[in-house]
Design a protein around this motif. Structure first.
Motif, mmCIF file in Angstrom:
data_model
loop_
_atom_site.group_PDB
_atom_site.id
_atom_site.type_symbol
_atom_site.label_atom_id
_atom_site.label_comp_id
_atom_site.label_asym_id
_atom_site.label_seq_id
_atom_site.Cartn_x
_atom_site.Cartn_y
_atom_site.Cartn_z
ATOM 1 N N MET A 96 0.852 -1.193 0.000
ATOM 2 C CA MET A 96 0.000 0.000 0.000
ATOM 3 C C MET A 96 0.884 1.239 0.000
ATOM 4 O O MET A 96 0.999 1.952 0.971
ATOM 5 N N THR A 97 1.607 1.437 -1.070
ATOM 6 C CA THR A 97 2.528 2.558 -1.101
ATOM 7 C C THR A 97 1.914 3.780 -1.757
ATOM 8 O O THR A 97 2.438 4.866 -1.653
ATOM 9 N N SER A 98 0.816 3.597 -2.400
ATOM 10 C CA SER A 98 0.201 4.733 -3.080
ATOM 11 C C SER A 98 -0.280 5.759 -2.093
ATOM 12 O O SER A 98 -0.709 5.442 -0.990
ATOM 13 N N ALA A 99 -0.195 7.024 -2.508
ATOM 14 C CA ALA A 99 -0.674 8.084 -1.615
ATOM 15 C C ALA A 99 -2.183 8.086 -1.530
ATOM 16 O O ALA A 99 -2.763 8.603 -0.605
ATOM 17 N N LEU A 100 -2.794 7.515 -2.485
ATOM 18 C CA LEU A 100 -4.243 7.500 -2.489
ATOM 19 C C LEU A 100 -4.748 6.076 -2.507
ATOM 20 O O LEU A 100 -4.210 5.218 -3.174
#
Lengths: 273, 247
Positions: free
Chosen positions: A1-5
């Motif tokens: 879950m590295t996405s900022a969104l």
């Protein structure tokens, strides 16, 4: 879950009600009230007042367009007098939100000249919600309203009408060019100046003209004007005097009111390209 | 332990962000993470030249200006001199009500907690009450609390205090006082909005696009792992030691 969104699974509205219990996806409009900053008919009153000041007719809802530069409805009555001079915008926002001008105020000292007045707002988006954080020169305030204004030179202002009991004309705008979209729901604008308006500023046509204070910062907007959905706007900037400005605006879920005031040329930085 | 440390650091930094702009925050007993968040805000404001923040950590000698414990805290809150405070609950519901008494039908319930103490009073008086509960599960976040220790909204009674946000191990919620409900603001890594839905027993608003909770930047982490945990060790030595050993 590295996405900022973290994209939600269902995209039916800006907000949805998650019922009690486990995973259930239900669309629908948010009943959240929050500190509603726009009263019913606010936009109409804004443009009507502007039209009175310029001697033109009110801009009509039929001019509203969505994502495309070419209006889906013919922009009739697109006269020069209907253009919004950008520096006037912030003053209008406040003057309509609060018609009282009588009290004194402690304006922020500025060492910059008034903002240039040779650009014209071609698109205005009014967002409904509340400011979780608003700081002007480090001092916390509440806000009345937040608007996105795009002018014909490609400059964008996030204009915030400050709820300042001592100054009904207190408006700060995070201003910059070269805004970029990382994706459909993410818009980022580099801030290069703050526009500071107060009732003590010199007036043109009876409205105070803001001072432009050289600044460095960023505004990020989550959401999409084309879909009339904005979740939040975060801005942070520091001016050349070391004063800090911060904004965290959170939408109450009501659709964004987007007004294209005049047709503008295509711009790859334009979030509505 | 690294993941646990990272989780706690996100919570501490998030609390510091939630407290931004206040002048005085009080922290109750047995609350190392809120205390660290308050200390982080104070240190950050000192570094950036922002207005100073007074923190009152109950149980601390060094970070508490009260000399008479809770009595002074209550007086101070009534005078409008406390801007922020933390409350938790054995149960919390979607209207922001908290239960510190127990489960089941009072007074015959099977589970008994410490009691409401001054929660209802402080909930009415302190403008920015942050609900903090690490456990995020349907047994904690219920549709309706079994016993109302403190109500979040009292339309019949004017008040300046009330919930501002709800922070858990998994997510951050905003509380809308007009609507009387929570709205999901961000989800901590590595959780997803679906995880939040699954573990929340009450209804709430969810935006179409849910942000990931911001991780603390390098400067914040340096401050945390240095000065903040040093300061925290005076009141919470075991917690501070654990965090420093993991760093």
């Amino acid at each position: 879950m590295t996405s900022a969104l973290l994209a939600a699974t269902k995209k039916t509205s800006a907000w949805r009600q998650v019922p009690a219990g486990t995973v259930r996806a239900i669309g629908g409009e948010s009943p959240m009230g929050g500190a509603v900053v726009f009263q019913t008919g606010f936009v109409e009153r804004l443009v009507e007042r502007l039209a009175r000041q310029t001697g033109s007719q009110p801009i009509c809802d039929s001019m509203v367009v969505g994502r495309h530069s070419h209006p889906s409805v013919a922009p009739w009555h697109m006269s020069l007098t209907m253009r919004l001079p950008r520096p006037v915008l912030a003053a209008i926002l406040v003057s309509l939100a609060s018609p009282c001008f009588a009290e004194s105020s402690n304006a922020i000292p500025v060492n910059s000249p008034p903002a240039q007045q040779n650009s014209l707002v071609d698109m205005l988006a009014l967002m409904s919600g509340h400011c979780k954080t608003l700081k002007v020169a480090g001092r916390p305030y509440a806000c009345k309203t937040v608007a996105f204004a795009h002018d014909d030179k490609g400059r964008v202002n996030f204009a915030v009408a400050v709820d300042d009991p001592s100054d009904e004309n207190h408006v700060v705008s995070f201003s910059g060019e070269n805004g970029k979209r990382a994706d459909d729901n993410s818009y980022e604008l580099s801030i290069d100046r703050m526009l500071l308006n107060s009732k003590n500023r010199p007036k043109v046509d009876g409205l105070p003209v803001p001072a432009a204070q050289t600044s460095i910062g960023t505004c990020r907007q989550t959401g999409n004007f084309a879909a009339r959905k904005v979740n939040d706007v975060t801005c942070s900037a520091t001016d050349n005097e070391g004063r800090t400005y911060e904004l965290l605006f959170v939408s109450d879920g009501k659709p964004v009111s987007v007004r294209r005031i005049r047709q503008s040329s295509h711009s790859i930085q334009d979030p509505f390209k | 332990m690294s993941a646990e440390r990272e989780r706690r650091e996100i919570l501490i930094a998030t609390i510091a962000d939630l407290l931004d702009g206040i002048s005085h925050v009080a922290v109750g007993a047995s609350s190392p993470i809120p205390a660290a968040g308050a200390m982080l805000l104070r240190a950050r404001n000192e570094r950036t030249g922002k207005p100073p923040v007074r923190i009152s950590i109950l149980g601390s000698q060094a970070h508490n200006f009260f000399t008479n414990g809770g009595i002074e805290l209550f007086d101070c809150a009534a005078q409008g001199r406390v801007d922020a405070f933390f409350l938790g609950g054995g149960q919390s519901d979607g209207q922001g009500n908290i239960n510190l008494v127990g489960t089941g039908d009072y007074p015959t319930g099977s589970v008994r907690w410490p009691g409401s103490f001054g929660s209802a009073y402080l909930y009415h008086l302190i403008p920015r009450v942050i609900l903090f509960r690490e456990e995020h599960s349907p047994r904690v976040f219920v549709p309706q609390v079994d016993f109302v220790s403190a109500r979040a909204i009292t339309p019949e009674v004017p008040r300046r205090g009330g919930p501002y946000a709800l922070l858990t191990n998994m997510a951050l919620f905003d509380f809308d006082r007009e609507a009387g409900s929570f709205a999901l603001r961000s989800v901590h890594p590595p959780f997803t909005p679906a995880d939040i839905r699954e573990n929340t027993g009450f209804a709430y608003q969810e935006p179409e696009v849910v942000r990931e909770t911001k991780r603390p930047d390098a400067a914040t982490l340096a401050l945390l792992r240095g000065r903040i945990f040093d300061e925290l060790a005076e009141t919470y030595p075991a917690f501070a030691r654990t965090m420093m050993q993991a760093a």
